[in-house]
Motif scaffolding. Structure first.
Motif, PDB file in Angstrom:
ATOM      1  N   ALA A 136       0.821  -1.095  -0.029  1.00 59.78           N
ATOM      2  CA  ALA A 136      -0.121  -0.257  -0.329  1.00 59.78           C
ATOM      3  C   ALA A 136       1.190   1.197   0.283  1.00 59.78           C
ATOM      4  CB  ALA A 136      -0.922   0.046   1.085  1.00 59.78           C
ATOM      5  N   ALA A 137       1.912   1.299   0.938  1.00 58.99           N
ATOM      6  CA  ALA A 137       3.319   2.742   0.795  1.00 58.99           C
ATOM      7  C   ALA A 137       3.102   2.287  -0.407  1.00 58.99           C
ATOM      8  CB  ALA A 137       3.909   1.992   2.031  1.00 58.99           C
ATOM      9  N   GLU A 138       3.810   1.776  -1.011  1.00 54.54           N
ATOM     10  CA  GLU A 138       4.221   2.185  -2.596  1.00 54.54           C
ATOM     11  C   GLU A 138       3.791   2.060  -3.506  1.00 54.54           C
ATOM     12  OE1 GLU A 138       6.686  -0.983  -5.764  1.00 54.54           O
ATOM     13  OE2 GLU A 138       7.363  -1.368  -3.416  1.00 54.54           O
ATOM     14  N   ALA A 139       2.746   1.532  -3.869  1.00 54.43           N
ATOM     15  CA  ALA A 139       1.508   2.290  -4.626  1.00 54.43           C
ATOM     16  C   ALA A 139       0.686   3.720  -4.194  1.00 54.43           C
ATOM     17  CB  ALA A 139       0.067   1.692  -4.435  1.00 54.43           C
ATOM     18  N   ALA A 140       0.719   3.967  -2.982  1.00 54.19           N
ATOM     19  CA  ALA A 140       0.614   5.472  -2.926  1.00 54.19           C
ATOM     20  C   ALA A 140       1.790   5.934  -2.688  1.00 54.19           C
ATOM     21  CB  ALA A 140       0.732   5.804  -1.318  1.00 54.19           C
ATOM     22  N   ALA A 141       3.109   6.054  -2.637  1.00 50.53           N
ATOM     23  CA  ALA A 141       3.989   6.906  -3.123  1.00 50.53           C
ATOM     24  C   ALA A 141       4.599   6.782  -4.599  1.00 50.53           C
ATOM     25  CB  ALA A 141       5.510   6.114  -2.061  1.00 50.53           C
ATOM     26  N   ARG A 142       3.643   5.530  -5.572  1.00 51.78           N
ATOM     27  CA  ARG A 142       4.338   6.108  -6.963  1.00 51.78           C
ATOM     28  C   ARG A 142       3.321   7.479  -7.569  1.00 51.78           C
ATOM     29  NH1 ARG A 142       8.115   2.840  -9.122  1.00 51.78           N
ATOM     30  NH2 ARG A 142       8.733   0.569  -7.672  1.00 51.78           N
ATOM     31  N   ARG A 143       1.838   6.679  -6.571  1.00 53.30           N
ATOM     32  CA  ARG A 143       0.967   7.950  -6.769  1.00 53.30           C
ATOM     33  C   ARG A 143       1.661   9.185  -6.716  1.00 53.30           C
ATOM     34  NH1 ARG A 143      -2.501   3.856  -4.946  1.00 53.30           N
ATOM     35  NH2 ARG A 143      -2.641   5.461  -2.947  1.00 53.30           N
ATOM     36  N   LEU A 144       2.029   9.667  -6.037  1.00 61.53           N
ATOM     37  CA  LEU A 144       2.409  10.716  -5.374  1.00 61.53           C
ATOM     38  C   LEU A 144       4.164  11.490  -5.779  1.00 61.53           C
ATOM     39  CD1 LEU A 144       2.750  10.793  -1.506  1.00 61.53           C
ATOM     40  CD2 LEU A 144       1.190  11.910  -3.286  1.00 61.53           C
ATOM     41  N   LEU A 145       5.193  10.820  -6.393  1.00 57.00           N
ATOM     42  CA  LEU A 145       5.901  10.749  -6.929  1.00 57.00           C
ATOM     43  C   LEU A 145       5.709  11.009  -8.649  1.00 57.00           C
ATOM     44  CD1 LEU A 145       8.458   7.180  -6.259  1.00 57.00           C
ATOM     45  CD2 LEU A 145       8.857   9.784  -6.133  1.00 57.00           C
ATOM     46  N   ASP A 146       4.160  10.709  -8.925  1.00 57.76           N
ATOM     47  CA  ASP A 146       4.087  10.615 -10.773  1.00 57.76           C
ATOM     48  C   ASP A 146       3.685  12.296 -10.507  1.00 57.76           C
ATOM     49  OD1 ASP A 146       3.441  10.246 -13.052  1.00 57.76           O
ATOM     50  OD2 ASP A 146       1.198  10.309 -12.695  1.00 57.76           O
ATOM     51  N   LYS A 147       2.446  12.624  -9.520  1.00 57.26           N
ATOM     52  CA  LYS A 147       2.558  14.062  -9.314  1.00 57.26           C
ATOM     53  C   LYS A 147       3.616  14.876  -9.247  1.00 57.26           C
ATOM     54  CE  LYS A 147      -0.416  14.585  -5.099  1.00 57.26           C
ATOM     55  NZ  LYS A 147      -1.644  16.071  -5.593  1.00 57.26           N
ATOM     56  N   VAL A 148       5.014  14.588  -8.359  1.00 55.30           N
ATOM     57  CA  VAL A 148       5.962  15.673  -8.603  1.00 55.30           C
ATOM     58  C   VAL A 148       6.556  15.601  -9.484  1.00 55.30           C
ATOM     59  CG1 VAL A 148       5.491  15.971  -6.108  1.00 55.30           C
ATOM     60  CG2 VAL A 148       7.115  14.001  -6.862  1.00 55.30           C
ATOM     61  N   GLY A 149       6.240  14.636 -10.691  1.00 61.55           N
ATOM     62  CA  GLY A 149       6.876  14.652 -11.274  1.00 61.55           C
ATOM     63  C   GLY A 149       8.256  13.684 -12.038  1.00 61.55           C
ATOM     64  N   LEU A 150       8.196  12.786 -10.997  1.00 59.36           N
ATOM     65  CA  LEU A 150       8.946  11.704 -10.561  1.00 59.36           C
ATOM     66  C   LEU A 150       9.205  10.690 -10.501  1.00 59.36           C
ATOM     67  CD1 LEU A 150      11.642  13.986  -7.582  1.00 59.36           C
ATOM     68  CD2 LEU A 150      11.597  13.682 -10.164  1.00 59.36           C
ATOM     69  N   ALA A 151       8.071  10.453 -11.549  1.00 65.52           N
ATOM     70  CA  ALA A 151       7.791   8.854 -11.611  1.00 65.52           C
ATOM     71  C   ALA A 151       9.000   7.682 -12.053  1.00 65.52           C
ATOM     72  CB  ALA A 151       6.394   8.083 -12.090  1.00 65.52           C
ATOM     73  N   ALA A 152       9.260   7.851 -13.029  1.00 70.22           N
ATOM     74  CA  ALA A 152      10.376   7.194 -13.754  1.00 70.22           C
ATOM     75  C   ALA A 152      12.003   7.679 -12.753  1.00 70.22           C
ATOM     76  CB  ALA A 152      11.620   8.397 -14.917  1.00 70.22           C
TER      77      ALA A 152
END
Length: 286
Positions: A136-152
């Motif tokens: 759950a933490a990883e899924a939420a973190a990946r959404r947030l990284l996408d929000k701030v433009g750092l998914a990659a």
């Protein structure tokens, strides 16, 4: 407070809204130096409250008091429904740590864990403090990284990131705790000028989404464009607060006018940036 008693609530604020942050008569000294001199201050839900003023005016100390990193000597400070400071007394450590889960803070210096990946930095808080599962933490973190433009950059380490990228990770890390209010302590002051915009854009997006924010900054453009309320501090006194148009176009306090004129003069006097150097010619491997 000493001087004009003002609140950060703007004239259009709902009168019955309960402040997320509320300070009354807040004082703080370091030895003989009085840093906060009876500050009254409110931040309402979904409000972007920006604090400006010259260096050494007490802005960052006020912000640090709001997260218990400094303990006010006098006055009261309520945040997220808890009495954080009460005439020199602070919440017990256990209660303070519980409160901090609702108060996100972004510092000048990023404070990322160098031994953890970007993803690890964002998931560590929810996993250890909120008891979230790794999945759950990883899924939420990946959404947030996408929000701030750092998914990659999820698997990258902080040492490989630019300053702007590190600060965006720090914002994602704070958001991962699902805070009720975000505190920003001059989040762009340590960045190269060309990296400032990417951090400010993330903050603008948060403001549009309704995040309650208290921002100490020297970025006057951000204060004017994004702030619902701008407050001016000088020598530990909150001089005045109001909508950006009032503060920037028709300030009431002479010291505010003097400070803003100095900012305009400084910005005008800055040398123009040198044109970018031409790229070296490509090497033909054939």
């Amino acid at each position: 407070m000493h001087g004009d008693s003002v609140s950060s609530a703007g004239p259009d604020s709902a009168q019955d809204a309960r402040p997320i942050v509320s300070a009354r008569g807040l004082t703080k000294s370091f030895g003989p130096l009085a840093v906060l001199k009876g500050v009254d201050f409110d931040v309402l839900p979904s409000q972007v409250s920006v604090v400006i003023g010259p260096s050494g005016s007490g802005k960052s100390t006020l912000l640090r008091c709001c997260n218990g990193l400094e303990t006010a000597d006098g006055g009261t400070l309520d945040i997220c429904g808890k009495r954080l400071a009460d005439h020199g007394r602070r919440l017990p450590e256990k209660e303070l740590n519980a409160l901090r889960m609702h108060v996100g803070m972004v510092f000048q210096s990023f404070n990322l864990f160098p031994h953890l990946t970007v993803l690890g930095n964002v998931t560590i808080g929810p996993r250890r403090l909120r008891g979230m599962s790794a999945e759950a933490a990883e899924a939420a973190a990946r959404r947030l990284l996408d929000k701030v433009g750092l998914a990659a950059k999820a698997d990258a380490y902080p040492a490989t990131l630019s300053g702007g990228q590190k600060q965006r990770v720090a914002i994602a890390r704070a958001l991962a705790m699902e805070p009720l209010v975000m505190l920003f302590d001059e989040p762009t002051s340590a960045l190269d000028p060309e990296l400032v915009g990417e951090v400010l854009q993330v903050m603008k997006d948060l403001a549009r989404e309704g995040m309650t924010m208290m921002v100490v900054t020297h970025e006057m453009g951000f204060a004017r464009e994004v702030g619902d309320v701008v407050s001016v501090m000088d020598h530990g006194v909150l001089l005045e607060s109001g909508p950006p148009a009032q503060i920037f176009d028709a300030p009431r306090h002479p010291r505010t006018r003097e400070f803003l004129q100095a900012v305009v003069t400084r910005d005008t006097a800055r040398p123009r940036e040198a044109p970018p150097r031409p790229m070296p010619p490509a090497i033909d491997d054939h």
